[in-house]
Design an enzyme around this catalytic site. Structure first.
Site, PDB file in Angstrom:
ATOM      1  N   ARG A 445       0.840  -1.207   0.000  1.00  0.00           N
ATOM      2  CA  ARG A 445       0.000   0.000   0.000  1.00  0.00           C
ATOM      3  C   ARG A 445       0.877   1.261   0.000  1.00  0.00           C
ATOM      4  O   ARG A 445       0.622   2.207   0.719  1.00  0.00           O
ATOM      5  CB  ARG A 445      -0.911   0.005   1.226  1.00  0.00           C
ATOM      6  CG  ARG A 445      -2.223   0.726   0.980  1.00  0.00           C
ATOM      7  CD  ARG A 445      -2.969   0.950   2.271  1.00  0.00           C
ATOM      8  NE  ARG A 445      -4.294   1.490   2.013  1.00  0.00           N
ATOM      9  CZ  ARG A 445      -4.968   2.251   2.861  1.00  0.00           C
ATOM     10  NH1 ARG A 445      -4.452   2.561   4.022  1.00  0.00           N
ATOM     11  NH2 ARG A 445      -6.150   2.693   2.559  1.00  0.00           N
ATOM     12  N   ASP A 480      -4.355   1.408  13.312  1.00  0.00           N
ATOM     13  CA  ASP A 480      -4.331   0.538  12.127  1.00  0.00           C
ATOM     14  C   ASP A 480      -2.929   0.001  11.853  1.00  0.00           C
ATOM     15  O   ASP A 480      -1.938   0.509  12.393  1.00  0.00           O
ATOM     16  CB  ASP A 480      -4.818   1.358  10.920  1.00  0.00           C
ATOM     17  CG  ASP A 480      -5.587   0.514   9.913  1.00  0.00           C
ATOM     18  OD1 ASP A 480      -5.371  -0.704   9.870  1.00  0.00           O
ATOM     19  OD2 ASP A 480      -6.403   1.090   9.168  1.00  0.00           O
ATOM     20  N   CYS A 528      -6.868  -2.435  14.578  1.00  0.00           N
ATOM     21  CA  CYS A 528      -7.294  -2.671  13.210  1.00  0.00           C
ATOM     22  C   CYS A 528      -6.043  -3.021  12.435  1.00  0.00           C
ATOM     23  O   CYS A 528      -4.951  -2.549  12.758  1.00  0.00           O
ATOM     24  CB  CYS A 528      -7.927  -1.388  12.671  1.00  0.00           C
ATOM     25  SG  CYS A 528      -8.382  -1.461  10.933  1.00  0.00           S
ATOM     26  N   ASP A 550     -12.457  -5.423   6.849  1.00  0.00           N
ATOM     27  CA  ASP A 550     -12.801  -4.335   5.936  1.00  0.00           C
ATOM     28  C   ASP A 550     -14.031  -4.680   5.116  1.00  0.00           C
ATOM     29  O   ASP A 550     -14.551  -3.840   4.382  1.00  0.00           O
ATOM     30  CB  ASP A 550     -11.623  -4.037   4.997  1.00  0.00           C
ATOM     31  CG  ASP A 550     -10.676  -3.014   5.611  1.00  0.00           C
ATOM     32  OD1 ASP A 550     -11.034  -2.417   6.636  1.00  0.00           O
ATOM     33  OD2 ASP A 550      -9.573  -2.829   5.073  1.00  0.00           O
TER      34      ASP A 550
HETATM   35  C1  GLA Z   1      -7.651   0.017   6.662  1.00  0.00           C
HETATM   36  C2  GLA Z   1      -8.778  -0.092   7.657  1.00  0.00           C
HETATM   37  C3  GLA Z   1      -9.959   0.716   7.154  1.00  0.00           C
HETATM   38  C4  GLA Z   1      -9.546   2.149   6.960  1.00  0.00           C
HETATM   39  C5  GLA Z   1      -8.373   2.235   6.024  1.00  0.00           C
HETATM   40  C6  GLA Z   1      -7.813   3.636   5.952  1.00  0.00           C
HETATM   41  O1  GLA Z   1      -7.936  -0.652   5.490  1.00  0.00           O
HETATM   42  O2  GLA Z   1      -9.135  -1.419   7.866  1.00  0.00           O
HETATM   43  O3  GLA Z   1     -11.027   0.622   8.046  1.00  0.00           O
HETATM   44  O4  GLA Z   1      -9.223   2.699   8.208  1.00  0.00           O
HETATM   45  O5  GLA Z   1      -7.321   1.372   6.438  1.00  0.00           O
HETATM   46  O6  GLA Z   1      -6.746   3.725   5.123  1.00  0.00           O
END
Ligand code: GLA
Length: 776
Positions: A445, A480, A528, A550
């Site tokens: 990413r 995250d 997360c 997600d």
């Molecule tokens: C991840 C999280 C999502 C969101 C994105 C933001 O994928 O799981 O919920 O916060 O990052 O970039």
């Protein structure tokens, strides 16, 4: 609850009302498991349960009977090289690479009330010493003076044994650990199914079930996180085990990094479970005097089926792993702007969302990714935790204060472990990125991973984040971690310590979490990792809830939340209602079904309420009111899986009836599971309130009748049953057959009555759901 040492037969008996765990000292003076199962009399002697016989092609140590071959006996912390060819718990070499053949013998033991903590690692704990008792067995190798403390805790109220090991170099020469599992559990039969929770991004923790076979079967992660691919928890279940009956054994690792759970069926039908830090790529230098602590492993045994295992694990993790202010407190209903805006927002847009959310009764506004640096997509700025003033001219503080003034709490997304090459942080500290000494690196990413094994990185992040949390009225943090680790080498570690990197990374993450949660005890942390890529018990010790996936589609979530529910409590499962068509799968599901599925967790919304019709807004208002009234039951109630995917002994769980000839309630139609109908329920602690969700994935024409027996109710209590709030299309049959005052025993033995609604069935369409409340 007791731990008793019987010196005459040299055995330890850990016992509570649910289980006995009996360890016997074997002829070679090492410990072996004599028994783990339903409780046995504490005064009995059980060493004879460890049997050994002369067999062909075996080895035995001089001075010991030829029948005593280590390859067949159960062993609590097995070593390699003395005749046990199954998975070892520990392997070592000298610093020059010479193999160390360990002979770990019992030296001494301590029995203490309560449960000692684990230095540097998350673990279960007790509020009072009366809740648990612990045993420490010290094993020692006479030649190398390696000591292994094998720790056990038995909890008063759960059929669970916590285990871990501490490895100490008590000798004079430096050693290297190549493998240090937390625990090994040897069972005397292999007549089990192996069940694990596997998947990928957006389809985490799908249940996989297969019979054990001779040899090794395993799950693991070498990705630097516990992973969406394989959750660090498994079950062994008797083939006939169901949600309500049969032997099930669970093993879970309290760890968020590279793990391995191996199950080996030996040559005589015995089964060994070994779990801990993944030995792949792992090497740990142990200088004289050093100690390595391994993560905690939890073993749960029940002969009352999967449901009982889940209830025990939910309560244990919810009450003795999750900690702090939020442990027992109802979690706020949140709205997160991610799917509403992605990176494209400004203050006005966020305030508009927050204002509508407030109007709908929502309690917490969470600003997701994109608020810092110059981040307008995922190509830059991770690491630069300073507000983007183009988007938020009055800073995070300005926005947060306006939101708080509206009467909402304010929450913020961060991804502290990451850095984009296009960031000020990276330009200042390129060596802080993992793998910085290598010429070529792999992006995930568009980002690199910060080297959390380095103290200065942890220190920097603590300073940056604690400043943010002190200056801004932040009530909630979504932490995250959006990629797996590649090129796993640290610029700060010498060559001979590179094998320590992954574990040191995790120790750094835990340290940062510990410091932040201690400094800001009222902040609710939600972990997360690209959804549920680090949904594990290690994280839960700091962050009481975790974004489960997600994938916010209600139907996909059935499988994800179903798998998650085997070990993790509903209060830990972040679950939101999102817009349709769903952003991950394009599916259009009724708003009521989306809410019904998300209710059974830490509930929230992930959409722009300003884009909703007035009738949808009215429905959301009703959902929010309903959730508030039932929140305690949803988040902290006893959770039961009633019907649905496999793992629970066939396709239908407890459901009876259904179209003739299919052998199940509804023919399987989804690749992820094998049921078209999923039902689960939660019951309040005092059994007086319960809520049942039934989701029918695809509509069927002219279906048969079926019924869903309920669980966890008081058979002697009368319950007022309501089908509510009203479905978009009223189900007259469901109301007629179920609503009213019904006795608990009838609801348990007969259940809710559904189906047969030929005309209504057609009009309700796919993805319909029913929500019943019961009040006694
Ligand atoms: C991840 C999280 C999502 C969101 C994105 C933001 O994928 O799981 O919920 O916060 O990052 O970039």
């Amino acid at each position: 609850m007791a731990i008793v040492w019987h010196p005459d037969t040299r055995e330890f008996h850990l016992q509570n009302s649910y289980v006995s765990y009996i360890i016997s000292l074997l002829p070679d003076n090492s410990p072996g498991l004599a028994y783990f199962g339903r409780p046995l009399d504490l005064e009995g002697r059980y060493s004879r349960l460890v049997r050994f016989e002369d067999r062909g092609l075996t080895t035995h140590q001089s001075g010991l009977p030829s029948s005593f071959c280590l390859d067949y006996v159960p062993r609590e912390y097995p070593t390699y090289g003395r005749g046990d060819y199954r998975i070892p718990a520990i392997t070592l070499e000298t610093e020059h690479g010479f193999p160390v053949i360990l002979d770990l013998q019992y030296r001494e033991h301590w029995i203490v009330q309560g449960k000692p903590s684990v230095p540097g690692l998350p673990a279960t704990y007790c509020d009072s010493d009366a809740e648990a008792e612990s045993l420490m067995l010290t094993l020692e190798d006479p030649s190398y003076q390696v000591q292994v403390d094998v720790h056990y805790t038995i909890f008063r109220d759960y059929p669970v044994i916590a285990r871990r090991a501490s490895i100490r170099n008590g000798g004079v020469q430096a050693l290297r650990i190549l493998r240090a599992y937390s625990a090994v559990l040897d069972l005397d039969s292999s007549d089990w199914d192996f069940i694990h929770f596997s998947g990928a991004w957006a389809r985490e923790r799908h249940v996989v079930r297969r019979p054990l076979a001779p040899g090794l079967q395993s799950i693991a992660s070498s990705r630097g996180s516990s992973s969406a691919q394989h959750n660090p928890a498994i079950m062994l279940a008797r083939r006939e085990a169901t949600e309500t009956a049969g032997e099930v054994l669970g093993a879970l690792l309290v760890y968020s990094g590279n793990h391995s759970i191996e199950v080996e069926v030996g040559s005589h039908g015995d089964t060994r479970i070994a779990l801990g830090i993944n030995p792949f790529g792992f090497k740990w230098n142990l200088s004289p005097g050093d100690v390595l602590e391994t993560p905690e492993a939890l073993f749960c045994y029940t002969d009352h089926g999967f449901g009982d295992l889940s209830l025990s694990m939910h309560q244990l993790l919810g009450r003795h792993l999750v900690r702090g202010w939020w442990r027992d407190r109802e979690r706020p209903i949140l709205i997160n702007n991610w799917e509403a805006t992605y990176f494209q927002f400004d203050e006005q847009k966020l305030l508009d969302i927050a204002r509508s959310a407030k109007d709908l009764g929502i309690e917490l506004f969470v600003l997701d990714d994109g608020w810092f640096g110059k981040r307008n997509d995922d190509r830059s700025s991770l690491g630069d935790w300073e507000v983007n003033r183009d988007k938020l001219p009055q800073g995070i503080e300005g926005l947060a204060c306006k939101i708080v003034d509206m009467g909402l709490s304010f929450g913020l997304w961060i991804e502290p472990e990451m850095v984009n090459p296009d960031s000020n942080l990276y330009r200042q500290h390129p060596d802080w990125a993992v793998g910085s000494i290598l010429e070529r690196r792999t992006l995930g990413r568009n980002q690199l991973v910060l080297d959390m094994s380095r103290l200065e990185v942890v220190e920097y992040l603590y300073d940056t984040l604690s400043q943010l949390l002190s200056q801004v009225p932040i009530s909630y943090i979504k932490w995250d971690m959006n990629r797996h680790i590649t090129e796993p080498v640290s610029a700060a570690l010498p060559a001979d310590r590179q094998g320590e990197f992954f574990h040191r990374y995790m120790l750094g993450v835990y340290e940062l979490y510990r410091r932040l949660t201690e400094a800001f005890p009222r902040v609710l942390f939600e972990s997360c990792s690209a959804g549920g890529n680090r949904f594990d018990a290690g994280m839960l010790a700091f962050a009481p809830q975790a974004w489960a996936s997600d994938d916010s589609d209600a139907i996909e979530r059935l499988a994800i939340q179903w798998g998650t529910s085997f070990f993790y409590p509903p209060s830990a499962i972040g679950a939101h209602v999102s817009a349709v068509p769903n952003h991950q799968v394009g599916r259009i599901t009724p708003l009521w079904t989306r809410a019904g599925v998300a209710f059974f967790g830490a509930f929230g919304y992930e959409l722009d309420p300003n884009k909703l019709s007035e009738s949808d807004k009215a429905e959301i208002r009703a959902q929010v009111d309903f959730y508030k009234a039932w929140r305690r039951v949803f988040q902290f109630g006893r959770f039961y899986r009633l019907a649905g995917f496999c793992a629970a002994g066939g396709a239908t769980g407890g459901m009876t009836g259904g179209p003739a000839g299919t052998g199940q309630g509804w023919p399987g139609s989804r690749p992820a599971g094998n049921s078209n109908l999923v039902a689960w329920m939660s019951v309040s602690e005092d059994s007086r309130r319960a809520v049942v969700l039934i989701v029918q994935v695809l509509a069927r024409p002219n279906p048969g009748f079926y019924r869903i027996p309920l669980r966890g109710l008081d058979p002697d209590l009368s319950y007022q049953v309501r089908c509510r709030p009203a479905l978009p299309v009223k189900d007259e049959a469901a109301i007629r057959y179920n609503e009213g005052l019904r006795q608990g025993d009838e609801l348990i033995n007969v259940g809710l009555l559904l189906g047969g609604d030929g005309w209504n069935g057609l009009s309700r369409g796919d993805f319909a759901s029913w929500l019943f409340t019961l009040e006694g």
